[in-house]
Design an enzyme around this catalytic site. Structure first.
Site: not given
Ligand code: 5GP
Length: 190
Positions: A108-109, A112, A162, A175
């Site tokens: 994963e990147d 959150d 963010f 990106r």
């Molecule tokens: P989660 O489901 O854990 O809330 O979010 C996962 C996805 O939300 C990540 O794979 C990413 O695509 C996006 N995301 C969450 N936080 C960030 C952030 O700070 N910046 C960006 N660009 N994407 C985020």
């Protein structure tokens, strides 16, 4: 300001506050790759990248893993250009090869709320993998909703901001930045 007179490029955009430089990321990714090389020495490793955000991390990480391995990708819906989590997770692209009997690391990147990853893991658990672990470049623990989510390999923990760059986008932009930066203000349509 017109494009001709603009004094900064995408890489020196003053709206970006660098959190991790390209050098810091390279060093940390190399450490993770070494650790994974040790842990998976006699395993049948598959790295599953979660598109699109993990593409840069995955391509650097796999070159730091000195093992036979294969890669595959999944795409799931996430923020859809907004800067808050919808909690709405949908599989947009599935794996192209079965993972039965394989040792899988989901790459994963960023984690959150954890909603995306936990849904993905639930799905992958039904596919008969020998083991299933998680590597994320960034962990943002503060907004976590799924509390018992285990992250096996983590690049950096970050504050509740963010971030963009190194694969992470805001409305599909940034990106290509070689570093990770906090996006200070929401972007105007430049
Ligand atoms: P989660 O489901 O854990 O809330 O979010 C996962 C996805 O939300 C990540 O794979 C990413 O695509 C996006 N995301 C969450 N936080 C960030 C952030 O700070 N910046 C960006 N660009 N994407 C985020």
């Amino acid at each position: 300001m017109t494009t001709e007179t603009k004094k900064y490029t995408e890489f020196t955009n003053p709206n970006l506050e660098i959190l991790f430089t390209a050098e810091q990321i390279k060093e940390r990714v190399a450490q993770l790759g070494k650790q994974i090389t040790k842990d998976y020495a006699d395993k049948d490793l598959v790295l599953v990248g979660v598109l699109k955000g993990s593409c840069v991390f995955l391509s650097d990480l796999m070159r730091e893993i000195d093992l036979k391995l294969s890669i595959d990708f999944m795409a799931v819906s996430s923020y859809k250009d907004a800067q808050v989590s919808s909690g709405d997770v949908e599989i947009l692209k599935d794996l192209t090869h079965p993972i039965r009997g394989k040792d899988v690391i989901v790459v994963e990147d960023i984690v959150d709320t954890g909603l995306t990853l936990s849904h993905l893991l639930e799905l992958l658990k039904t596919r008969g993998a020998n083991s299933l672990k998680v590597a994320t470049l960034l962990d943002k623990p503060e907004p976590r909703v799924v509390k018992n989510l285990k992250i096996d390999y983590c690049g950096f923990q970050i504050p509740n901001k963010f971030v963009v760059g190194y694969g992470l986008d805001a409305a599909n932009r940034y990106r290509n930045l070689p570093f990770i930066a906090v996006l200070k203000e929401a972007q105007s349509a430049e």
